[in-house]
Write an enzyme that holds these catalytic residues in place. Structure first.
Site, PDB file in Angstrom:
ATOM      1  N   CYS A  18       5.580  -5.749   1.598  1.00  0.00           N
ATOM      2  CA  CYS A  18       5.768  -4.346   1.240  1.00  0.00           C
ATOM      3  C   CYS A  18       5.379  -3.434   2.420  1.00  0.00           C
ATOM      4  CB  CYS A  18       4.986  -4.024  -0.025  1.00  0.00           C
ATOM      5  SG  CYS A  18       5.606  -2.582  -0.914  1.00  0.00           S
TER       6      CYS A  18
ATOM      7  N   GLY B 177       0.818  -1.202   0.000  1.00  0.00           N
ATOM      8  CA  GLY B 177       0.000   0.000   0.000  1.00  0.00           C
ATOM      9  C   GLY B 177       0.852   1.253   0.000  1.00  0.00           C
TER      10      GLY B 177
ATOM     11  N   GLU C 275       3.918 -11.868  -5.323  1.00  0.00           N
ATOM     12  CA  GLU C 275       2.914 -12.225  -6.352  1.00  0.00           C
ATOM     13  C   GLU C 275       3.395 -11.838  -7.749  1.00  0.00           C
ATOM     14  OE1 GLU C 275       2.485  -8.027  -6.240  1.00  0.00           O
ATOM     15  OE2 GLU C 275       2.679  -9.461  -4.600  1.00  0.00           O
TER      16      GLU C 275
ATOM     17  N   HIS D  61       7.281  -7.843  -3.530  1.00  0.00           N
ATOM     18  CA  HIS D  61       6.018  -8.387  -4.014  1.00  0.00           C
ATOM     19  C   HIS D  61       6.189  -9.828  -4.503  1.00  0.00           C
ATOM     20  CE1 HIS D  61       3.534  -4.634  -4.198  1.00  0.00           C
ATOM     21  NE2 HIS D  61       4.736  -4.107  -4.111  1.00  0.00           N
TER      22      HIS D  61
ATOM     23  N   ASN E 104       8.275  -1.958  -4.892  1.00  0.00           N
ATOM     24  CA  ASN E 104       7.692  -0.629  -4.979  1.00  0.00           C
ATOM     25  C   ASN E 104       7.599  -0.072  -3.571  1.00  0.00           C
ATOM     26  OD1 ASN E 104       6.271   1.709  -5.354  1.00  0.00           O
ATOM     27  ND2 ASN E 104       4.309   0.693  -5.667  1.00  0.00           N
TER      28      ASN E 104
END
Length: 391
Positions: free
Chosen positions: A261, A233, A355, A353, A303
């Site tokens: 994250c 997020g 995924e 991440h 990210n």
């Protein structure tokens, strides 16, 4: 996409740096933290990643948009970036899966962008000076006085101190049924969760209950979960005190926990460690990370602009009294904490991440590790309950 017929646009950074190009996507004014992503593929996954809310994203890959966008690959319900910067947008969509062009998608979601600037120069500047606030001005706004444009940029909020979870989270509970052998109910706190994460968790046998970011510990307990998951997020983890307190209640209940994250940063704060803002962050799909438990180096998707401040070497004691903690993963580019593991609680997290719908898939095993931990903890609880009943 009529690249050479679009009007002028200008990218303005808070230090006064200006880059003049052409309008791309929607026209108007947009403000945010200017960051760069090094991914050469997967731009649709990047754009629809809620973690990018509040950020103007620059693609370091020079040619963007040749595969268009489709209705199957979005990671969420919309494009979340505050603005988009590319060097050479493709004028032709050349992929059989495409439903529309990237430019059309940006216009549809009202995302103001700019093209035709030296993205390498902007990237080098950010790497030297750090991420900073910026604005893209196109349409009538492109003709504003340069000093006025800088003033507007400097009045925009900085990323540090922002809590953006409410802007990206679901408003009500959403449930995705388990696939295959069922493990149990999983409470996912939606801080900006991606669809690929939900798919991966359901594939491991979890009935995935995606809860709004405003959920309480009572809401979590009400679904009788076998575990809790904190998603990725946007925003500053230091501004998410309520989510930290909720996670402490989860740890107090000894519910198995996995965070990715933003969830990694919140676990760090729940355990009692600090967080800090990185100079220009990690964004892309080519970040090398060492998994200390296996000695393997993984290429991972990142990210994040913040990181956990925990001891890199050895085992430390949780300042908040949750026992022993170790840094499980380390970023090999700059020795940033990329994962945490509690040794006296069933809890771990990673800063990236696993995924990674746009690739790479080196870290996908972490979902299996989570499932194994949940099953092991359930077995331990059952044995403990049996022993108590026989006394």
């Amino acid at each position: 996409m009529t690249l050479f017929r679009t009007g002028p646009a200008v990218l303005v950074l808070e230090d006064g740096t200006r880059h003049v190009g052409r309008a791309y996507g929607a026209t108007g004014t947009t403000l945010g933290e200017v960051v760069f992503s090094t991914g050469m593929t997967g731009y649709q996954e990047t754009l629809t990643d809620p973690s990018y809310a509040g950020q103007i994203v620059l693609q370091t890959a020079p040619h963007i948009g040749n595969t268009g966008v489709n209705d199957e690959d979005p990671e969420s319900r919309r494009i979340w970036v505050a603005g988009y910067i590319v060097r050479d947008p493709s004028r032709v969509v050349s992929n059989w899966r495409a439903d529309q062009s990237l430019d059309e998608a940006l216009v549809s979601d009202g995302v103001v962008g700019i093209s035709g600037i030296d993205t390498r120069a902007v990237t080098r500047h950010i790497r030297s000076a750090g991420s900073m606030r910026g604005g893209i001005f196109s349409g009538d706004a492109a003709a504003l006085d340069p000093e006025e444009q800088v003033r507007i940029v400097r009045e925009a909020p900085e990323m540090a101190g922002q809590n953006l979870s409410a802007s990206v989270s679901v408003a009500a509970v959403e449930v995705t049924p388990a696939v295959g052998e069922r493990v149990g109910n999983l409470a996912v706190l939606d801080l900006g969760v991606k669809q690929a994460t939900i798919v991966n968790l359901a594939a491991r046998g979890f009935d995935v209950h995606v809860l709004p970011q405003s959920a309480t510990i009572e809401d979590i307990r009400a679904i009788d979960p076998v575990a809790v998951f904190y998603s990725n997020g946007p925003g500053d983890p230091a501004a998410s005190a309520d989510h930290v307190e909720l996670l402490r209640a989860v740890l107090d209940d000894r519910l198995p926990f996995f965070g990715i994250c933003f969830g990694n940063q919140l676990l760090g704060r729940a355990l009692g460690y600090g967080t800090y803002k990185l100079p220009f962050g990690h964004r892309g799909i080519n970040q090398p990370v060492l998994d200390r438990s296996t000695g393997r180096v993984e290429i991972t998707a990142h990210n994040h602009g913040f990181a956990v401040d925990a001891p890199l070497e050895g085992i430390s004691d949780s300042p908040n009294g949750y026992g022993r903690v170790e840094v499980s993963h380390i970023g090999l580019n700059d020795n940033v904490v990329e994962g945490l593991r509690a040794l006296d609680l069933p809890a771990f997290s990673v800063q990236y991440h696993p995924e990674a719908a746009g690739g790479p898939h080196d870290a996908n095993y972490l979902f299996d590790r989570f499932r194994d931990m949940v099953i092991a903890e359930a077995s331990t609880r059952s044995a403990r309950s049996t022993n108590e009943d026989t006394k």
